[in-house]
Design an enzyme around this catalytic site. Sequence first.
Site, PDB file in Angstrom:
ATOM      1  N   HIS A 155       0.852  -1.184   0.000  1.00  0.00           N
ATOM      2  CA  HIS A 155       0.000   0.000   0.000  1.00  0.00           C
ATOM      3  C   HIS A 155       0.890   1.237   0.000  1.00  0.00           C
ATOM      4  O   HIS A 155       1.592   1.494   0.982  1.00  0.00           O
ATOM      5  CB  HIS A 155      -0.928   0.000   1.214  1.00  0.00           C
ATOM      6  CG  HIS A 155      -1.930  -1.113   1.203  1.00  0.00           C
ATOM      7  ND1 HIS A 155      -2.362  -1.757   2.340  1.00  0.00           N
ATOM      8  CD2 HIS A 155      -2.583  -1.704   0.167  1.00  0.00           C
ATOM      9  CE1 HIS A 155      -3.231  -2.689   2.008  1.00  0.00           C
ATOM     10  NE2 HIS A 155      -3.382  -2.673   0.696  1.00  0.00           N
ATOM     11  N   GLU A 180       1.277   3.764   3.019  1.00  0.00           N
ATOM     12  CA  GLU A 180       1.809   3.291   4.298  1.00  0.00           C
ATOM     13  C   GLU A 180       3.329   3.376   4.286  1.00  0.00           C
ATOM     14  O   GLU A 180       4.039   2.373   4.291  1.00  0.00           O
ATOM     15  CB  GLU A 180       1.316   1.874   4.558  1.00  0.00           C
ATOM     16  CG  GLU A 180      -0.197   1.795   4.678  1.00  0.00           C
ATOM     17  CD  GLU A 180      -0.733   0.384   4.588  1.00  0.00           C
ATOM     18  OE1 GLU A 180       0.066  -0.571   4.740  1.00  0.00           O
ATOM     19  OE2 GLU A 180      -1.941   0.223   4.355  1.00  0.00           O
ATOM     20  N   HIS A 228       3.159  -3.427   7.067  1.00  0.00           N
ATOM     21  CA  HIS A 228       2.080  -2.493   6.734  1.00  0.00           C
ATOM     22  C   HIS A 228       2.072  -1.329   7.707  1.00  0.00           C
ATOM     23  O   HIS A 228       2.830  -1.302   8.679  1.00  0.00           O
ATOM     24  CB  HIS A 228       0.718  -3.204   6.810  1.00  0.00           C
ATOM     25  CG  HIS A 228       0.386  -4.026   5.609  1.00  0.00           C
ATOM     26  ND1 HIS A 228      -0.541  -3.650   4.669  1.00  0.00           N
ATOM     27  CD2 HIS A 228       0.865  -5.224   5.194  1.00  0.00           C
ATOM     28  CE1 HIS A 228      -0.625  -4.578   3.733  1.00  0.00           C
ATOM     29  NE2 HIS A 228       0.218  -5.549   4.031  1.00  0.00           N
ATOM     30  N   GLU A 273       1.681  -4.490  11.551  1.00  0.00           N
ATOM     31  CA  GLU A 273       1.094  -3.162  11.388  1.00  0.00           C
ATOM     32  C   GLU A 273       1.824  -2.156  12.281  1.00  0.00           C
ATOM     33  O   GLU A 273       1.967  -2.374  13.487  1.00  0.00           O
ATOM     34  CB  GLU A 273      -0.384  -3.180  11.789  1.00  0.00           C
ATOM     35  CG  GLU A 273      -1.251  -4.147  10.991  1.00  0.00           C
ATOM     36  CD  GLU A 273      -1.747  -3.532   9.706  1.00  0.00           C
ATOM     37  OE1 GLU A 273      -1.361  -2.378   9.425  1.00  0.00           O
ATOM     38  OE2 GLU A 273      -2.528  -4.184   8.999  1.00  0.00           O
TER      39      GLU A 273
END
EC number: 3.4.17.24
Length: 1149
Positions: free
Chosen positions: A849, A852, A946, A1031
Amino acid sequence: MNKPKMATEKGSSRVLMLLGQLERLNGEAVVTDIEAIRQVTGKILHLIQTQEKTRKEIMTKGSSGMEVILTSLENTRDLQTILNILCILNELLTVGGGRRVGVFVSKGGTAIVLQLLVQSGKEASPSEELMLHLHSLLAKVGPKDRKFGIKARLNGALNVTVNLLKQNLQNHKLLLPCLQVLRVYSSNSVNAVSLGKSGVVELMFKVIGPYSKKNTTLLKVALDTLAALLKSKMNARRAVDRAHVPALLAIYQDWHRNDTRHRHMLIRKSILGCIKNITNIKLGRKAFIDADGMRILYNTSAECLPVRTLDPLVNTSSLIMRKCFPKNRLPLPTIKSVFHHPLQHVPASGPVAQLYSQPPGVDDVVDESDDNEDTEVDTENDTENEEDEKDPRNDDIETDINKLRSRQVLTRPFEELRVYERFFREFSEDFQVKALVCFEPLPLFQDCEFESGKSTSPSASDASKPLRSIIIPTAHSTPRPLTDPRNKPPRPDKGEPPRLKDTPVDLDSISISKAPESKLELELVQGLSCGGEGPQEESGEQAVLEVPDTAALLPLHDPDLYLVMVKGTCSVPGYTEVAYPDYFGHVAPNFREHILERVYGVQRSKIFQDIERLIHPTDILDKVVYDLDFCPVIDDGECLKFNSQFESGNLRKAIQVRKFEYDLVLNSDINSNHYHQWFYFEVSSMRVGVPYRFNIINCEKSNSQFNYGMQVLMYSVQDAISGSPRWVRTGSDICYYKNHFSRSSIAAGGQKGKSYYTMTFTVTFQHKDDVCYFAYHYPYTYSTLKMHLQKLRALRTPQIYYRQEQLCETLGGNCCPLLTITAMPESTGNDHICQFRNRPVVFLTARVHPGETNASWVMKGTLEFLMSSSPLAQSLRESYIFKIIPMLNPDGVINGNHRCSLSGEDLNRQWLTPSAELHPTIYHTKSLLQYLTAIGRTPLVFCDYHGHSRKKNVFMYGCSIKETVWQTNVSASSSDLQEDLGYRTLPKLLSQLAPAFSLSSCSFVVERSKESTARVVVWREIGVQRSYTMESTLCGCDQGKYKGLQIGTRELEEMGSQFCVALLRLRRLTSPLELRNHHTHLLDMESDLIETRCNITCPTTYVMEEDEPAFLEEVDYSAESDEENDPDADHAHLDPSSDPEFTHQDSLT
């Protein structure tokens, strides 16, 4: 019926003896002694009224006193006895809280009283006293009985109360309890519709009226009843048709004007509650606007602002005005990206296919509904089917046991996968040649041939392409807007010398010199100064750009090398400029940046400023100052200058709203019509000491960490020149809220009535003639990655096995790098070569992504650790073979996308069936993993890096069949739940090593919506049990060493290095030498798992929701009018973790 428990005990009290007598009288086949029952109940009533202890004796746990009393009420027909019993019940239930009412309801008391009410209503002239007592009792019981609404309707009690109300509008003594019961009736949506048809709405308008000091309690109950009725769309329409909206506004104004001491704030709030519910429908909003409601509520709210106790009025007024603010279209010709990349292979279905099949004449900006038309509203108290309702957050959990079993599946024949053998030379390397291949200088990206036999590297074609002219903006030179955002700008006329203060510096015509080192190593010397006295060359006047030497602080950064990397980067717009922060680099600040404390009322004040645009339209400039759709934009010197035409930049349009306020519109992802979150743009021509407000008006997510203390990032060129080249957190009055710009149903997945959100922040610039950059998070461009990889390769020592290859070419013609890192064998002996080849594989990926960017900073920390000379790093290299893809979506990163690649799709939702044409990086990455499985070398660990936009800390998502089943009602045998608990080992190690890591935030639940993500597919198909998404927060931490601090690049890189240390410890736990202790370790994991399960406080513990504390000021995140929260709700209702909007997490896994 059993005797009262305490009635037979020695020394029983008088009330229990009386209850025993009453029970015996109830037990007689035919009750003949009516007078005796009347006397007994009268004595019980007297004792209850005079002695508090008698109430406690009757309601003592285990006592059957309530049953005896209710049986007597059900059997008797004597009016006086009934009145006695009703008085007894009223006395008992007046105190004691909900427990006593609960006992009453559990014994069937509600149904008995309702049946008595219906029977009495059938009489020609029912006793007023009886009706008074019945309704008083029902008013106490109704709010505590979850099924009260349906019981009342089925017993036929609604009409009895309505008829009684119509006959006693002037009898305030009886009117009040009737209204109290009607209020409870109306909390059931079905009842509300039925009552509306019976004319109750009109009755309420006969009760309420202008300001009066009399009967205020009656008026408050009537308003609450009306508000409950108006939650019904049908009743709201009825109120609009009868012109009740202007009447309510007039009543509110009258109470506001006369209630000068604010003693009746609750009545005023109830009036607003009625208006709020009427405006849930389009007709109500139109009637509100036509009645000048915006101006009325704006003016009254402005007068309430100085009084803190009136905040509920201000908040409710704000909510109503926001809802009724006329929906506007975004100020864009189309919501599709301003840039276009034609696809040779268009997906057969999905949003991209819809985008390509959309007729040219369709206006995708306007929402066809534009009305927020709501379905029938059910209130919180409408619990008719509550027992059957399921927690909506459970709907996404996978319940198919077969899908939860991890099994290795090869979707391609091994003969097709054999072509990937070339990427695993370490498995067959014999190291017999003196000039080891891995030590040979390698080109930045090697050509890579796949099964087609055709090279996918752009290097051959790039060699014939002339290098583009690259421009760096400076403090004295602001870039020009391009004449066409899709084309490169024309070069300046050679005959006209450039004016350095008006034009950018052309790096093809400058020389770069390093400034002399300062005595203080941490100070950066004067830099980026341009001179016009240099020698003239054919290409134009030569400038000298003095660049401070920051090699000591940034060993992996080199401005010269960065320019070389930029010139080889292919972008859709054909960028020719370089952002100063990317060129010069970022040095992490040595001071702490605390999470910003939210200022009370900031959201409200910003919303009121937005409402002023409608109230005072002549004050709005509405001047476009930057526009990628229609450029160039005329510069009159009275506004800020904007620019985003550089790698990873994203800003589509800037509109000057007021002198120092600007609305900003972000660009959609290419080949998409949404995904607006990432921003990166430049600002110049600012005034010093003036607060500028910036509003990004087309955000899509329903919540953001900007509401919880996160600040934007700013990079000042003047600060960099002065010795502080760094991104810093900045901005005040930051908040995120729903605005009045309507989202197209095309971009909202077919949902109509959706709105965009505004992220607003205020900045005061400190330097004159500065150039500042703003970003959502610390930028990390594709060219930066290439530069870092080039510098990392230079760190290679004879002990490091390092290989860098091109996995494939992206749709945009850029290379996707694949790295192999491990330790060289100790010797060329067979034992050492065998140990080298058989090391377990760890597979790492990042940046699928583009928005990010924190994932790239974590990956940078991992790569730097792996290439370092520390003993731990060497031990780690000797333990594993690392296969790393540091950027899975180069095209998205380059072109400023937030979520998608050039195919317009989220690549982390393509792992089930990736396309070689549309998703080459995912297709070939999955093929690498499938090849490893086919040859029996399934990775020990797979981790995809991420960033998370809604949560704090760093945490992991994993996969567990056991923990998934625990969150559902699915029954499974013990054999189905058998699994190795080793998936929890790595997160637990990280929680012990990394200060930013939070084990409590981790989740190992498999969701249906994530079945096509890397984490789930690699676990399910490749068979990697330790398959994770890691994350990293975009905001900061709320636990551990960094609690209360915003996260920076230093902490992110530290996270990447600590991940490596955790892998080293994991290897020690899983190596054969440690197997003797492994069972003890697994017992620890089992204990942790059971403890986690025991701590579950709700049906779902997976981390797909907000965990933020509530604010004193409500933050409205709802996307629908009928979902708006009550601003005066208690904190439990303001807790974002309870908001169903957040369970739709556009999660980043």
